[in-house]
Motif scaffolding. Structure first.
Motif, short mmCIF file in Angstrom:
data_model
loop_
_atom_site.label_atom_id
_atom_site.label_comp_id
_atom_site.label_asym_id
_atom_site.label_seq_id
_atom_site.Cartn_x
_atom_site.Cartn_y
_atom_site.Cartn_z
N UNK A 156 10.31 4.03 8.08
CA UNK A 156 11.73 4.37 8.06
C UNK A 156 12.47 3.62 6.96
N UNK A 157 12.17 2.32 6.82
CA UNK A 157 12.85 1.50 5.82
C UNK A 157 12.48 1.93 4.40
N UNK A 158 11.23 2.36 4.20
CA UNK A 158 10.77 2.76 2.88
C UNK A 158 11.03 4.24 2.58
N UNK A 159 11.19 5.04 3.63
CA UNK A 159 11.30 6.48 3.43
C UNK A 159 9.96 7.10 3.04
N UNK A 160 8.87 6.52 3.52
CA UNK A 160 7.51 6.97 3.19
C UNK A 160 6.71 7.06 4.49
N UNK A 161 5.93 8.13 4.62
CA UNK A 161 5.02 8.25 5.75
C UNK A 161 3.64 7.75 5.35
N UNK A 162 3.11 6.86 6.13
CA UNK A 162 1.83 6.23 5.79
C UNK A 162 0.65 7.13 6.16
N UNK A 168 0.82 -1.21 0.00
CA UNK A 168 0.00 0.00 0.00
C UNK A 168 0.86 1.27 0.00
N UNK A 169 1.88 1.30 0.82
CA UNK A 169 2.72 2.50 0.90
C UNK A 169 3.42 2.77 -0.43
N UNK A 170 3.90 1.73 -1.08
CA UNK A 170 4.59 1.92 -2.36
C UNK A 170 3.62 2.33 -3.46
N UNK A 171 2.34 2.00 -3.27
CA UNK A 171 1.32 2.40 -4.25
C UNK A 171 0.68 3.75 -3.91
N UNK A 172 1.13 4.37 -2.81
CA UNK A 172 0.58 5.64 -2.41
C UNK A 172 -0.80 5.55 -1.81
N UNK A 173 -1.14 4.36 -1.29
CA UNK A 173 -2.47 4.13 -0.73
C UNK A 173 -2.43 4.18 0.80
N UNK A 205 1.84 0.16 15.96
CA UNK A 205 2.19 1.47 15.43
C UNK A 205 3.71 1.64 15.33
N UNK A 206 4.47 1.02 16.23
CA UNK A 206 5.93 1.09 16.17
C UNK A 206 6.48 0.22 15.04
N UNK A 207 5.80 -0.89 14.78
CA UNK A 207 6.14 -1.75 13.63
C UNK A 207 5.97 -0.97 12.34
N UNK A 208 4.87 -0.20 12.27
CA UNK A 208 4.62 0.63 11.09
C UNK A 208 5.68 1.71 10.96
N UNK A 228 13.43 -3.45 13.70
CA UNK A 228 13.90 -2.49 12.70
C UNK A 228 14.79 -3.18 11.65
N UNK A 229 15.64 -4.08 12.11
CA UNK A 229 16.53 -4.80 11.21
C UNK A 229 15.76 -5.77 10.33
N UNK A 230 14.84 -6.51 10.92
CA UNK A 230 14.07 -7.49 10.16
C UNK A 230 13.17 -6.84 9.12
N UNK A 231 12.53 -5.73 9.49
CA UNK A 231 11.66 -5.03 8.55
C UNK A 231 12.47 -4.49 7.37
N UNK A 232 13.65 -3.96 7.65
CA UNK A 232 14.50 -3.44 6.57
C UNK A 232 14.89 -4.55 5.60
N UNK A 233 15.17 -5.74 6.11
CA UNK A 233 15.51 -6.87 5.24
C UNK A 233 14.32 -7.28 4.38
N UNK A 234 13.12 -7.24 4.97
CA UNK A 234 11.93 -7.54 4.19
C UNK A 234 11.76 -6.55 3.05
#
Length: 337
Positions: free
Chosen positions: A280-286, A201-206, A272-275, A321-327
């Motif tokens: 942070x990993x995507x550089x996008x605010x949801x 969703x974040x990468x699609x701007x949704x 919310x912290x997972x989000x 934070x590390x695991x999400x960045x790898x995903x």
């Protein structure tokens, strides 16, 4: 009996990673999967394609709910160990399609048990779930806690698997270990899980739907940690507990060769912290749609890891934070958004 490890659900998220690790260390692996359409079969086939080049890997498309096919499989390959990961997954889907869970998680598991009995396997390790803790509010969840109040049918089937496995351990001396997985995530993960949905969703701007207003707590556990724990447990067959007291029996061990073990990160994290870690990993605010908790969802999961640590000397520890960045790195490479 052969020296083959049978991995059911080998095209699944955990199944593929576990099979890869087994093959990498030189084990022979026979994998089965029904490649169903609960989520995109193309992803399952892509996972399977990672395994098929290995000389020590064989694959058959089999549904565990097919009694004749399962009996034939066990008779032919005579596995020495079984890692049973095939199941109909998903808490929310179990509310809408309970029959799928009855077929795969109950009938299918019965066929696995009977196959293990007939082949006299050395060890059956099967996937249970943190969802069995249901309405329990005593956190972190420990194997000694009662799990008699499931709040989803999915959880009920996993609880049933545990007691079915115990009966076979008791009656036939089949060493069985059930692993209660806590919210597994990472590369090659499931599209029905929150991290996958949020990333897409974040990468699609949704906007994203955030249940429980972001205050749900999960013990997010990275896939590499899960697989390390699984293999260590697989290599150490369940044994009778010398301290078992029939006057006050503990749910996690038995006089039979049977164990139940949590496998979680022991780092409970607010949704919310997972989000935030994903942003942070995507550089996008949801953009967030804050919604109430869904039927069947647990408010909090957190694992007491002392039993697994004592049994195999390991407990997961990868930071979210590390695991999400790898995903995110995997997702961008696989889907090239």
């Amino acid at each position: 009996m052969s020296d083959i490890t049978l991995v059911t659900g080998c095209a699944g998220f955990i199944g593929m990673h576990a099979a890869e690790r087994l093959l990498a260390r030189g084990d022979r692996v026979a994998g089965i999967d029904n490649l169903n359409a609960y989520y995109d079969p193309a992803l399952k086939k892509a996972r399977l394609a990672r395994l098929q080049p290995h000389a020590h890997f064989s694959f058959e498309k089999i549904d565990v709910a097919d009694r004749a096919a399962m009996a034939d499989l066990f008779a032919r390959i005579q596995p020495s160990r079984v890692l049973h990961l095939a199941a109909q997954a998903g808490v929310r889907y179990s509310i809408d399609a309970p029959d799928d869970y009855t077929d795969s998680n109950l009938l299918g598991f019965a066929h696995v048990l009977q196959g293990c009995r007939a082949a006299r396997v050395d060890h059956l390790v099967f996937a249970s779930s943190s969802s069995v803790y249901g309405g329990n509010t005593n956190v972190p969840f420990a194997e000694r806690d009662a799990v008699d109040h499931p709040i989803s049918y999915y959880a009920a089937t996993k609880k049933a698997n545990e007691v079915m496995a115990h009966s076979y351990a008791h009656l036939y001396g089949l060493p069985t270990t059930g692993l209660r997985f806590f919210t597994v995530y990472g590369p090659w993960g499931r599209p029905d899980m929150a991290l996958f949905k949020f990333t897409r969703a974040l990468l699609a701007g949704e906007p994203i739907d955030v249940y429980g207003h972001g205050q749900l707590v999960r013990d997010f556990t990275y896939i590499d940690d899960i697989v390390e724990g699984v293999l260590r447990v697989l290599d150490k067959p369940a044994a009778s507990d010398a301290a078992h007291n029939p006057a006050a029996p503990g749910p996690g061990t038995s006089s039979a060769p049977y164990r139940i073990l949590n496998i979680g990160n022991n780092q409970p994290t607010l949704l919310i912290d997972y989000i935030t870690a994903l942003e942070s990993a995507l550089g996008i605010t949801a953009r967030k749609n804050m919604l109430p908790i869904q039927p069947g969802d647990m408010h909090t999961t957190a694992a007491d890891m002392s039993a697994l640590q004592a049994w195999v000397g390991f407990a997961p520890s990868t930071p979210v934070q590390e695991g999400v960045a790898r995903f995110v790195d995997w997702y961008r490479g696989f889907y090239k958004p």
